[in-house]
Design an enzyme around this catalytic site. Structure first.
Site, PDB file in Angstrom:
ATOM      1  N   ARG A  75       0.304  -1.286   0.451  1.00  0.00           N
ATOM      2  CA  ARG A  75      -0.391  -0.426  -0.273  1.00  0.00           C
ATOM      3  C   ARG A  75       1.063   1.413   0.216  1.00  0.00           C
ATOM      4  NH1 ARG A  75      -5.134   0.366  -1.685  1.00  0.00           N
ATOM      5  NH2 ARG A  75      -5.588  -0.842  -0.157  1.00  0.00           N
ATOM      6  N   ARG A 101       1.837  -6.838  -9.619  1.00  0.00           N
ATOM      7  CA  ARG A 101       2.249  -6.230  -7.842  1.00  0.00           C
ATOM      8  C   ARG A 101       1.947  -6.781  -6.731  1.00  0.00           C
ATOM      9  NH1 ARG A 101      -3.013  -2.557  -5.946  1.00  0.00           N
ATOM     10  NH2 ARG A 101      -4.947  -4.179  -5.972  1.00  0.00           N
ATOM     11  N   HIS A 161       0.996   2.931 -10.474  1.00  0.00           N
ATOM     12  CA  HIS A 161       0.409   3.446  -9.337  1.00  0.00           C
ATOM     13  C   HIS A 161       0.905   4.370  -8.325  1.00  0.00           C
ATOM     14  CE1 HIS A 161      -3.109   3.729  -6.710  1.00  0.00           C
ATOM     15  NE2 HIS A 161      -3.857   3.012  -7.481  1.00  0.00           N
ATOM     16  N   ASP A 206     -11.730   9.699  -7.443  1.00  0.00           N
ATOM     17  CA  ASP A 206     -11.313   8.997  -7.804  1.00  0.00           C
ATOM     18  C   ASP A 206     -11.446   8.642  -9.453  1.00  0.00           C
ATOM     19  OD1 ASP A 206     -11.509   4.877  -7.221  1.00  0.00           O
ATOM     20  OD2 ASP A 206     -10.663   6.596  -8.633  1.00  0.00           O
ATOM     21  N   GLU A 265      -1.393   9.270 -10.744  1.00  0.00           N
ATOM     22  CA  GLU A 265      -1.364   7.373 -11.500  1.00  0.00           C
ATOM     23  C   GLU A 265      -0.992   7.653 -13.125  1.00  0.00           C
ATOM     24  OE1 GLU A 265      -4.538   5.925  -8.596  1.00  0.00           O
ATOM     25  OE2 GLU A 265      -4.105   4.546 -10.363  1.00  0.00           O
TER      26      GLU A 265
HETATM   27  O1  TA6 Z   1      -6.331   4.018  -9.141  1.00  0.00           O
HETATM   28  C1  TA6 Z   1      -7.439   4.486  -8.461  1.00  0.00           C
HETATM   29  C2  TA6 Z   1      -7.356   3.061  -7.747  1.00  0.00           C
HETATM   30  O2  TA6 Z   1      -8.606   2.405  -8.527  1.00  0.00           O
HETATM   31  C3  TA6 Z   1      -9.275   3.682  -7.003  1.00  0.00           C
HETATM   32  O3  TA6 Z   1     -10.458   2.893  -7.079  1.00  0.00           O
HETATM   33  C4  TA6 Z   1      -9.294   2.702  -5.503  1.00  0.00           C
HETATM   34  O4  TA6 Z   1      -9.352   1.202  -5.420  1.00  0.00           O
HETATM   35  C5  TA6 Z   1      -7.451   2.309  -5.363  1.00  0.00           C
HETATM   36  O5  TA6 Z   1      -6.733   2.126  -6.927  1.00  0.00           O
HETATM   37  C6  TA6 Z   1      -6.754   1.289  -4.809  1.00  0.00           C
HETATM   38  O6  TA6 Z   1      -6.594   0.543  -5.183  1.00  0.00           O
HETATM   39  P1  TA6 Z   1      -6.357  -1.629  -4.613  1.00  0.00           P
HETATM   40  O7  TA6 Z   1      -6.801  -2.803  -5.461  1.00  0.00           O
HETATM   41  O8  TA6 Z   1      -4.766  -1.247  -4.044  1.00  0.00           O
HETATM   42  O9  TA6 Z   1      -6.824  -0.699  -3.383  1.00  0.00           O
END
Ligand code: TA6
Length: 295
Positions: A75, A101, A161, A206, A265
């Site tokens: 994260r 990932r 990301h 988002d 991103e």
């Molecule tokens: O990039 C934004 C996103 O798609 C959000 O919708 C949120 O879900 C974030 O990615 C994180 O996704 P994850 O699967 O890492 O919790």
């Protein structure tokens, strides 16, 4: 897995500049320390989790609650979303943001280059090879090279990301996306258009900005700096902050951490998915730099 990788340390270590070491929870990572910057990149997901250029505070955000375990996405930092972004288009059981990932990449090269310490990691899917070339210097460059290793056309989405560390979400703004169309993932993927004002955050945000190759600037007055996010080979830019409720729902994210981060991103999503003929390659590059604005 870890012992055999760390046994290769001699092959990859670069004097004092780079060491292959056990990181958090003994997960293998490369640690970089030079006059220009410090950095860290885990083999899990080839995830860059730290980059701090000399004279600046850390630029990337990694949650204090991040879990470092094989098979779990880290994260924070720069997770690599590939070969799809978000949910799988047809398989509801497939992992969010693709397959790579959460898998261990192979560390294949390290070098001292003109712009900093260069790290190459590679992973192979059935029909696609992904190479991540990262340069840790006064700037951070992350380049994803995808090659079609099959004998038929292959289509994929991707996103670097990137989580950015910031002083106060309620004071930041993002310029560069004025007038761009975006998909609002919080309003049933409605397509809207950014007006001529910078992006600021007052709630969960988002958005997938489409048909933009623009450089974005994250203005962070609380830390007296701006972060410049340049890109090549990318037509989508995703802007995300979970805000209060989503932050509380994320087990590997502190409830208050939404105040000190946002994601910008570098991506190719939806109509910007990339199709490669057999043997062809595509590069998605993000280059990140920081400027102090104090005084
Ligand atoms: O990039 C934004 C996103 O798609 C959000 O919708 C949120 O879900 C974030 O990615 C994180 O996704 P994850 O699967 O890492 O919790």
């Amino acid at each position: 897995m870890t012992d055999s990788i760390l046994a290769q340390a001699e092959e990859f270590n670069l004097l004092d500049a780079l060491s292959l070491v056990p990181g958090a929870s003994e997960q293998p990572c490369v640690e970089i320390s030079t006059a220009a910057c410090t950095g860290r990149q885990y083999l899990n997901g080839a995830t860059v989790t730290h980059w701090q250029p000399a004279g600046h505070d850390p630029v990337l955000f990694t949650s204090s609650q991040a879990v470092f375990r094989a098979g779990k996405a880290i994260r924070g930092g720069v997770p690599i979303c590939f070969p799809w972004f978000g949910g799988h288009p047809t398989d509801p059981d497939a992992p969010s943001h693709g397959l790579v990932r959460t898998t261990p990449w192979n560390l294949t090269q390290t070098a001292l280059g003109p712009d900093g310490v260069e790290v190459e990691m590679v992973t192979n899917l059935d029909q696609l090879r992904a190479e991540l070339h990262t340069t840790f210097g006064q700037n951070l460059a992350v380049r994803l090279l995808v090659t079609n290793t099959s004998d038929s056309d292959q289509t994929f989405e991707t996103a670097l990301h990137t989580y950015f560390n910031l002083g106060d979400i309620q004071q930041v703004s993002i310029t560069g996306l004025e007038h761009a169309e975006f998909i609002d993932q919080l309003q049933n993927n409605q397509r809207l258009t950014q007006d001529d004002t910078p992006i600021s955050f007052t709630a969960e945000t988002d958005r997938i900005y489409q048909n933009t190759e623009a450089t974005c600037v994250l203005h962070d007055p609380a830390m007296s700096r701006r972060i410049i996010v340049e890109k090549l080979g990318s037509k989508s830019t995703v802007v995300w902050n979970p805000w209060i409720e989503k932050a509380q729902r994320l087990a590997d994210f502190g409830d208050d951490e939404y105040r000190g981060m946002c994601c910008i991103e570098t991506a190719n999503i939806a109509e910007h998915a990339v199709t490669l003929a057999p043997g062809d390659s595509h590069t998605t590059l993000v280059k990140i730099s920081v400027e102090n604005t104090a005084g």
